[in-house]
Write a protein that holds these residues in place. Sequence first.
Motif, mmCIF file in Angstrom:
data_model
loop_
_atom_site.group_PDB
_atom_site.id
_atom_site.type_symbol
_atom_site.label_atom_id
_atom_site.label_comp_id
_atom_site.label_asym_id
_atom_site.label_seq_id
_atom_site.Cartn_x
_atom_site.Cartn_y
_atom_site.Cartn_z
ATOM 1 N N VAL A 70 0.843 -1.204 0.000
ATOM 2 C CA VAL A 70 0.000 0.000 0.000
ATOM 3 C C VAL A 70 0.876 1.252 0.000
ATOM 4 O O VAL A 70 0.593 2.236 -0.703
ATOM 5 N N SER A 71 1.965 1.213 0.783
ATOM 6 C CA SER A 71 2.916 2.331 0.796
ATOM 7 C C SER A 71 3.469 2.580 -0.604
ATOM 8 O O SER A 71 3.559 3.729 -1.058
ATOM 9 N N ALA A 72 3.835 1.509 -1.296
ATOM 10 C CA ALA A 72 4.370 1.638 -2.652
ATOM 11 C C ALA A 72 3.334 2.239 -3.602
ATOM 12 O O ALA A 72 3.679 3.064 -4.455
ATOM 13 N N LEU A 73 2.071 1.856 -3.458
ATOM 14 C CA LEU A 73 1.021 2.393 -4.332
ATOM 15 C C LEU A 73 0.892 3.904 -4.171
ATOM 16 O O LEU A 73 0.768 4.639 -5.158
ATOM 17 N N PHE A 74 0.921 4.387 -2.932
ATOM 18 C CA PHE A 74 0.858 5.828 -2.700
ATOM 19 C C PHE A 74 2.084 6.527 -3.281
ATOM 20 O O PHE A 74 1.971 7.526 -4.002
ATOM 21 N N SER A 75 3.274 6.011 -2.947
ATOM 22 C CA SER A 75 4.511 6.670 -3.381
ATOM 23 C C SER A 75 4.648 6.691 -4.892
ATOM 24 O O SER A 75 4.954 7.731 -5.494
ATOM 25 N N PHE A 76 4.411 5.556 -5.535
ATOM 26 C CA PHE A 76 4.610 5.479 -6.976
ATOM 27 C C PHE A 76 3.513 6.218 -7.738
ATOM 28 O O PHE A 76 3.744 6.672 -8.867
ATOM 29 N N SER A 77 2.331 6.345 -7.147
ATOM 30 C CA SER A 77 1.295 7.174 -7.782
ATOM 31 C C SER A 77 1.741 8.626 -7.814
ATOM 32 O O SER A 77 1.586 9.314 -8.831
ATOM 33 N N GLY A 78 2.306 9.107 -6.696
ATOM 34 C CA GLY A 78 2.804 10.479 -6.660
ATOM 35 C C GLY A 78 3.940 10.698 -7.643
ATOM 36 O O GLY A 78 3.989 11.728 -8.335
ATOM 37 N N ILE A 79 4.844 9.734 -7.722
ATOM 38 C CA ILE A 79 5.981 9.856 -8.630
ATOM 39 C C ILE A 79 5.519 9.836 -10.090
ATOM 40 O O ILE A 79 6.007 10.605 -10.928
ATOM 41 N N ALA A 80 4.554 8.954 -10.403
ATOM 42 C CA ALA A 80 4.043 8.881 -11.781
ATOM 43 C C ALA A 80 3.354 10.176 -12.177
ATOM 44 O O ALA A 80 3.562 10.696 -13.285
ATOM 45 N N LEU A 81 2.520 10.726 -11.297
ATOM 46 C CA LEU A 81 1.847 11.987 -11.591
ATOM 47 C C LEU A 81 2.849 13.111 -11.801
ATOM 48 O O LEU A 81 2.664 13.974 -12.674
ATOM 49 N N ASP A 120 10.689 -4.380 1.523
ATOM 50 C CA ASP A 120 10.754 -2.994 1.990
ATOM 51 C C ASP A 120 11.930 -2.253 1.362
ATOM 52 O O ASP A 120 11.788 -1.139 0.858
ATOM 53 N N HIS A 121 13.112 -2.889 1.370
ATOM 54 C CA HIS A 121 14.296 -2.238 0.811
ATOM 55 C C HIS A 121 14.205 -2.095 -0.709
ATOM 56 O O HIS A 121 14.697 -1.106 -1.275
ATOM 57 N N THR A 122 13.588 -3.063 -1.368
ATOM 58 C CA THR A 122 13.439 -2.978 -2.822
ATOM 59 C C THR A 122 12.527 -1.803 -3.199
ATOM 60 O O THR A 122 12.838 -1.027 -4.106
ATOM 61 N N ILE A 123 11.409 -1.674 -2.495
ATOM 62 C CA ILE A 123 10.502 -0.549 -2.746
ATOM 63 C C ILE A 123 11.213 0.773 -2.475
ATOM 64 O O ILE A 123 11.108 1.728 -3.261
ATOM 65 N N ASP A 124 11.955 0.836 -1.366
ATOM 66 C CA ASP A 124 12.678 2.070 -1.037
ATOM 67 C C ASP A 124 13.715 2.408 -2.103
ATOM 68 O O ASP A 124 13.924 3.585 -2.428
ATOM 69 N N THR A 125 14.379 1.386 -2.644
ATOM 70 C CA THR A 125 15.394 1.625 -3.673
ATOM 71 C C THR A 125 14.763 2.180 -4.946
ATOM 72 O O THR A 125 15.279 3.142 -5.539
ATOM 73 N N VAL A 126 13.653 1.578 -5.365
ATOM 74 C CA VAL A 126 12.963 2.071 -6.564
ATOM 75 C C VAL A 126 12.463 3.497 -6.337
ATOM 76 O O VAL A 126 12.600 4.369 -7.198
ATOM 77 N N LYS A 127 11.909 3.739 -5.154
ATOM 78 C CA LYS A 127 11.394 5.074 -4.823
ATOM 79 C C LYS A 127 12.521 6.105 -4.817
ATOM 80 O O LYS A 127 12.376 7.209 -5.369
#
Length: 243
Positions: free
Chosen positions: A56-67, A113-120
């Motif tokens: 869910v954290s990734a969905l919020f973060s990556f939505s913001g980054i995509a926008l 967690d670390h993979t999501i953080d790295t992509v973010k």
Amino acid sequence: MTTRATFGEGLEALRAAQKPSRGTAAYSRHVNRPAGRYVAAAANTRGMTPNQVSVVSALFSFSGIALLAIVRPSVGLGILVALLLAVGYVLDSVDGQLARLSGGGSVSGEWLDHTIDTVKTTTLHLAVLVSWYRFGWTEDDAWLLVPLGFTVVAVVTYFGILIMPTLRPRQPAAQPGTEHPLRQFLLLPQDYGFQCWMFVLLGWTQVFAAVYTAVFACCAALLAVALRKWWRELRAIDAGGPA
């Protein structure tokens, strides 16, 4: 059947199991972690797992980054992007707190967690680069070097924070030493949560560019200090002396 902890019980347990705050920037220390405790206590009553919260954290973060990369900058977009990134960051704190509440995390959960953080970490400033290229507020392409440089600084900083604990010799847990009261505020530019809110200025492109560049310069300076400290610490370990 195991009885799930109530919201109050979970919140109290999380306060008792909180990680030491030494070395943590002011935003994460006083805003993100406390907010994460409340969300983690609520998530626990719903039976959510740390991995579910990470997604869910990734969905919020990556939505913001995509926008940020796709939509033309505006005041409304800036507020939306900042909120999405900030909520994603709160949830990024929640997965770890949920793991501590359940008595420990998992290797797969830590990897996720670390993979999501790295992509973010990698994509946030690249999204700024794409936005500036597509909706450029200046004809000077040299400005594109700022988000490019910010990407490098952010990735190297994150890598250093991850790798250093694995290179230090294992030692018994020591009592945290004293910390200068201003240190948490000096680290603010490097705090991801603090960086989320600078996107509120996105609609005022020149103001955002100035603030973004200033934060980048501060992060680069803090990284230079950290690299010197880490190198000296590792050389001392190589020499068999005190780190």
